[in-house]
Write a protein that holds these residues in place. Structure first.
Motif, PDB file in Angstrom:
ATOM      1  N   THR A   1      16.898  58.386 -16.666  1.00 12.41           N
ATOM      2  CA  THR A   1      16.469  59.711 -17.111  1.00 12.41           C
ATOM      3  C   THR A   1      15.800  59.589 -18.475  1.00 12.41           C
ATOM      4  OG1 THR A   1      18.501  60.237 -18.329  1.00 12.41           O
ATOM      5  CG2 THR A   1      18.481  60.731 -15.964  1.00 12.41           C
TER       6      THR A   1
ATOM      7  N   ASN B   1      23.080  62.879 -18.295  1.00 10.83           N
ATOM      8  CA  ASN B   1      22.010  61.972 -17.873  1.00 10.83           C
ATOM      9  C   ASN B   1      22.548  60.835 -17.022  1.00 10.83           C
ATOM     10  OD1 ASN B   1      20.098  63.493 -19.215  1.00 10.83           O
ATOM     11  ND2 ASN B   1      20.216  62.296 -21.092  1.00 10.83           N
TER      12      ASN B   1
ATOM     13  N   SER C   1      21.335  60.327 -13.160  1.00 14.35           N
ATOM     14  CA  SER C   1      20.667  59.078 -12.764  1.00 14.35           C
ATOM     15  C   SER C   1      21.392  58.413 -11.603  1.00 14.35           C
ATOM     16  CB  SER C   1      20.571  58.130 -13.960  1.00 14.35           C
ATOM     17  OG  SER C   1      21.862  57.669 -14.355  1.00 14.35           O
TER      18      SER C   1
ATOM     19  N   ARG D   1      11.869  59.427 -16.448  1.00 13.00           N
ATOM     20  CA  ARG D   1      12.669  60.005 -15.367  1.00 13.00           C
ATOM     21  C   ARG D   1      12.236  59.360 -14.050  1.00 13.00           C
ATOM     22  NH1 ARG D   1      11.274  64.704 -18.406  1.00 13.00           N
ATOM     23  NH2 ARG D   1       9.685  65.269 -16.868  1.00 13.00           N
TER      24      ARG D   1
END
Length: 336
Positions: free
Chosen positions: A261, A270, A274, A319
């Motif tokens: 991310t 995050n 992920s 990302r």
């Protein structure tokens, strides 16, 4: 009347842009009350029940634009006698991820208020929590205030505490990616393709075992996943087909799926996002017949950025989900 036309026009401009962004609608109910709406000599009734509806579109990952209509109820006070208070609102909405599917948000904008027999422009401020129940539905708990409601007698404030629900229309595969966030070009796999079956008039010595080079595939979150979601889009499924074909042809091939991310939001959020996106890619490979034992999954959150997180373009590149098929050998079969 001119003020009302301006408010409706602003809402229409937002509606005309829905083809360019993810759209959502919603409703809310709750408690409402007025502050500073009465003088000492007035007979006041400044509590009521409120309902509202809103329409929005997600312009960026953490910024949306919302327009709404709120009915705060009936009130009595200075210049009012059991009169309705209604408001048309428009404001940007700013999201701050807290944990997994929970966001904190704030709105600052304007409203056009029908305050009994008077109409007036007002300022709007709101804050709330939003929980994503699934990819399309979210639940909100919100406090909103409308300040500086002037009816030439008093300047009042209209307040609402509401519970709401939002339905978000899913992004289709044909939805264009925002121009300022181009999809990073995927690394093309370099594969030395052998002839699986060769006709030969006479037996020949078996050749040395060929080696296939490491293959890497990068999936952009902008095109491969729904916004703020770990659900693969139709484009993301299509982007995985060359990996599916490679692993289907060569049963000894394995894959490592890693999610990343940008640095927006907390490290815990995050990390979780992920891993969920990496697992969604692995699940898609399994659904295409690849054995789960041949796939390793990991989420590395905001670590190992490939670009600067200080720019919008850099965050878009960070990302991503990367699929790596490490180097392996395979046997050429020669048919006599």
């Amino acid at each position: 009347m001119n003020k009302m036309i301006m408010a409706i026009s602003a809402t229409s401009l937002m509606v005309s842009a829905v083809v360019h962004a993810e759209v959502y609608v919603g409703g809310k109910v709750g408690k409402s009350w007025l502050d500073d709406s009465c003088r000492p000599t007035d007979v006041c009734d400044d509590d009521s029940s409120a309902v509202g509806a809103f329409l929005g579109y997600q312009a960026w990952e953490h910024v949306a634009l919302e327009a709404g209509y709120d009915h705060l109820g009936k009130f009595s006070g200075a210049g009012m006698n059991d009169d309705h208070v209604n408001a048309m609102t428009i404001a940007p909405k700013f999201d701050l991820p807290l944990y997994n599917n929970l966001n904190l948000y704030a709105k600052v904008g304007g409203a056009y208020v029908d305050y009994g027999p008077k109409n007036d422009w007002s300022y709007l401020a709101a804050a709330g929590l939003e929980l994503n129940a699934n990819d399309n539905v979210a639940v909100r708990l919100e406090y909103q205030t409308l300040t500086d409601i002037n009816n030439d007698i008093v300047r009042a404030e209209g307040n609402m505490a509401t519970l709401g629900i939002t339905y978000r229309f899913g992004r289709s595969a044909s939805t264009p990616v925002v121009a300022s966030q181009p999809r990073p070009a995927a690394v093309e796999p370099v594969v030395e393709e052998p002839a699986v079956v060769e006709e030969a008039p006479a037996p020949e010595p078996a050749p040395a075992e060929p080696v296939i080079k490491t293959v890497k595939k990068s999936l952009s979150s902008e095109s491969s996943f729904a916004l703020n979601s770990a659900k693969l889009s139709k484009q993301g499924i299509a982007d995985l087909q060359d990996v599916v074909e490679l692993m289907s042809r060569h049963s000894q091939a394995t894959a490592v799926v890693t999610g990343y991310t940008d640095s927006t939001g907390s490290k815990e959020y995050n990390q979780s996002l992920s891993l969920k996106r990496a697992q969604a890619v692995a699940d898609q490979l399994v659904s295409q017949g690849i054995d789960a034992d041949r796939i390793s999954v990991r989420g590395l959150g905001e670590s190992h950025p490939v670009a600067s997180n200080d720019t919008k373009e850099g965050r878009a590149k960070n990302r991503r989900v990367e699929v790596e098929v490490p180097t392996f050998t395979y046997q050429v079969v020669i048919k006599e």
